[in-house]
Design a protein around this motif. Structure first.
Motif, mmCIF file in Angstrom:
data_model
loop_
_atom_site.group_PDB
_atom_site.id
_atom_site.type_symbol
_atom_site.label_atom_id
_atom_site.label_comp_id
_atom_site.label_asym_id
_atom_site.label_seq_id
_atom_site.Cartn_x
_atom_site.Cartn_y
_atom_site.Cartn_z
ATOM 1 N N GLY A 12 0.821 -1.067 -0.053
ATOM 2 C CA GLY A 12 0.028 -0.094 0.024
ATOM 3 C C GLY A 12 0.890 1.147 -0.007
ATOM 4 O O GLY A 12 0.440 2.061 -0.415
ATOM 5 N N HIS A 13 2.000 1.234 0.538
ATOM 6 C CA HIS A 13 2.958 2.346 0.622
ATOM 7 C C HIS A 13 3.561 2.775 -0.722
ATOM 8 O O HIS A 13 4.069 4.062 -0.716
ATOM 9 C CB HIS A 13 3.649 2.108 1.789
ATOM 10 N N LEU A 14 3.839 1.902 -1.501
ATOM 11 C CA LEU A 14 4.676 2.289 -2.752
ATOM 12 C C LEU A 14 3.581 2.343 -3.988
ATOM 13 O O LEU A 14 2.660 1.720 -4.198
ATOM 14 C CB LEU A 14 5.513 1.082 -3.078
ATOM 15 N N ARG A 15 4.262 3.149 -5.018
ATOM 16 C CA ARG A 15 3.697 3.517 -6.262
ATOM 17 C C ARG A 15 3.936 1.938 -6.965
ATOM 18 O O ARG A 15 4.489 1.289 -6.808
ATOM 19 C CB ARG A 15 4.316 4.373 -7.182
ATOM 20 N N ASP A 62 9.695 -4.624 -7.400
ATOM 21 C CA ASP A 62 10.859 -4.678 -7.188
ATOM 22 C C ASP A 62 10.758 -4.822 -5.632
ATOM 23 O O ASP A 62 11.616 -5.857 -5.183
ATOM 24 C CB ASP A 62 11.568 -3.286 -7.540
ATOM 25 N N PHE A 63 9.928 -4.157 -4.995
ATOM 26 C CA PHE A 63 9.840 -4.271 -3.280
ATOM 27 C C PHE A 63 9.574 -5.782 -3.145
ATOM 28 O O PHE A 63 10.039 -6.428 -2.245
ATOM 29 C CB PHE A 63 9.049 -3.155 -2.589
ATOM 30 N N ALA A 64 8.549 -5.891 -3.839
ATOM 31 C CA ALA A 64 7.984 -7.583 -3.652
ATOM 32 C C ALA A 64 9.037 -8.576 -3.617
ATOM 33 O O ALA A 64 9.160 -9.600 -2.922
ATOM 34 C CB ALA A 64 6.755 -7.952 -4.310
ATOM 35 N N ALA A 65 9.917 -8.585 -4.645
ATOM 36 C CA ALA A 65 11.006 -9.481 -5.090
ATOM 37 C C ALA A 65 11.942 -9.435 -4.096
ATOM 38 O O ALA A 65 12.635 -10.399 -3.621
ATOM 39 C CB ALA A 65 11.629 -9.186 -6.389
ATOM 40 N N GLU A 66 12.425 -8.017 -3.564
ATOM 41 C CA GLU A 66 13.244 -7.807 -2.481
ATOM 42 C C GLU A 66 12.797 -8.435 -1.287
ATOM 43 O O GLU A 66 13.591 -9.388 -0.546
ATOM 44 C CB GLU A 66 13.471 -6.614 -2.517
ATOM 45 N N LEU A 67 11.540 -8.343 -0.815
ATOM 46 C CA LEU A 67 10.962 -8.873 0.241
ATOM 47 C C LEU A 67 10.957 -10.515 0.350
ATOM 48 O O LEU A 67 11.458 -11.181 1.316
ATOM 49 C CB LEU A 67 9.569 -8.224 0.381
ATOM 50 N N LYS A 68 10.835 -11.001 -0.841
ATOM 51 C CA LYS A 68 10.591 -12.485 -0.937
ATOM 52 C C LYS A 68 12.082 -12.904 -0.734
ATOM 53 O O LYS A 68 12.239 -13.950 -0.045
ATOM 54 C CB LYS A 68 10.162 -12.782 -2.316
ATOM 55 N N GLU A 69 13.174 -12.408 -1.273
ATOM 56 C CA GLU A 69 14.320 -12.768 -1.237
ATOM 57 C C GLU A 69 15.037 -12.704 0.352
ATOM 58 O O GLU A 69 15.670 -13.437 0.862
ATOM 59 C CB GLU A 69 15.540 -12.089 -2.020
ATOM 60 N N PRO A 88 2.379 6.601 3.802
ATOM 61 C CA PRO A 88 1.749 7.143 2.785
ATOM 62 C C PRO A 88 1.051 5.822 2.244
ATOM 63 O O PRO A 88 1.308 4.667 1.840
ATOM 64 C CB PRO A 88 2.473 7.712 1.924
ATOM 65 N N VAL A 89 -0.114 6.166 1.471
ATOM 66 C CA VAL A 89 -1.122 5.203 0.557
ATOM 67 C C VAL A 89 -0.734 5.686 -1.066
ATOM 68 O O VAL A 89 -1.375 6.767 -1.306
ATOM 69 C CB VAL A 89 -2.324 5.237 0.976
ATOM 70 N N ASN A 90 0.221 5.042 -1.648
ATOM 71 C CA ASN A 90 0.337 5.274 -2.795
ATOM 72 C C ASN A 90 0.157 4.169 -3.867
ATOM 73 O O ASN A 90 0.611 4.270 -5.184
ATOM 74 C CB ASN A 90 2.015 5.482 -3.037
ATOM 75 N N SER A 91 -0.367 3.014 -3.627
ATOM 76 C CA SER A 91 -0.478 2.083 -4.435
ATOM 77 C C SER A 91 -1.473 2.156 -5.673
ATOM 78 O O SER A 91 -1.321 1.577 -6.635
ATOM 79 C CB SER A 91 -0.921 0.730 -3.668
ATOM 80 N N GLY A 92 -2.463 2.965 -5.341
ATOM 81 C CA GLY A 92 -3.594 3.310 -6.581
ATOM 82 C C GLY A 92 -4.602 1.956 -6.337
ATOM 83 O O GLY A 92 -5.184 1.796 -7.308
#
Length: 178
Positions: free
Chosen positions: A106-109, A115-122, A141-145
């Motif tokens: 929810g916090h990222l565009r 990229d965040f999801a891939a990094e978190l998985k790793e 912030p709520v930036n996800s759209g």
């Protein structure tokens, strides 16, 4: 969420005590954290979270060392604000049962989120700790759209359980939000 949560916590809605690492000096921050941890654990919290809200990474490391040596049966969590990489690094070095991240969705565009999801998985693959995550967490912030429901569904894929708080530190959490 998953059975690892049930294996870690004796209750489906654990009460966690936060150690914010207050104090003027490193020695004072450690002494206060030790005292607070002992009080919290003696009075029935299900686990403690070491957070660098007022302290730094050295304070976090010192409290983790103390907990590992002096409270070996305590469930220990870790929240390193603004540095989830360090949280996962420390979870590999110490006995950390769970990591709290203030925001897993929810916090990222949208262009940053993949990229965040891939990094978190790793990061998760290299640590045994559960991940407790926030979605649209206070101060984030709520930036996800996306809709709130879409962010929650995405968050369920990224963490083992949600952390729900009020809109401000020290404010009671509305049960409707939970």
């Amino acid at each position: 969420m998953d059975s690892r949560f049930e294996q870690t916590f004796a209750t489906p809605k654990p009460i966690l005590g936060m150690l914010h690492l207050t104090g003027a000096t490193p020695a004072e921050r450690l002494a206060i954290a030790r005292r607070e941890a002992e009080i919290l654990l003696a009075n029935g919290v299900d686990g403690v979270i070491v957070e660098n809200y007022f302290g730094d990474k050295d304070d976090v490391r010192g409290v983790l060392e103390w907990l590992e040596a002096r409270q070996p049966d305590a469930l220990v969590g870790l929240n390193v604000l603004r540095d989830h990489h360090l949280a996962f690094e420390l979870a590999r070095q110490f006995r950390v049962d769970f990591i709290q991240m203030d925001s897993v969705a929810g916090h990222l565009r949208p262009d940053e989120d993949a990229d965040f999801a891939a990094e978190l998985k790793e990061l998760r693959e290299g640590a045994n700790a559960l991940l407790l995550g926030g979605v649209r967490f206070k101060y984030q912030p709520v930036n996800s759209g996306r809709t709130e429901e879409e962010d929650l569904l995405l968050g369920m894929q990224r963490c083992d359980a949600f952390v729900v708080t009020s809109d401000a530190t020290g404010q009671e959490t509305d049960l409707e939000k939970v």
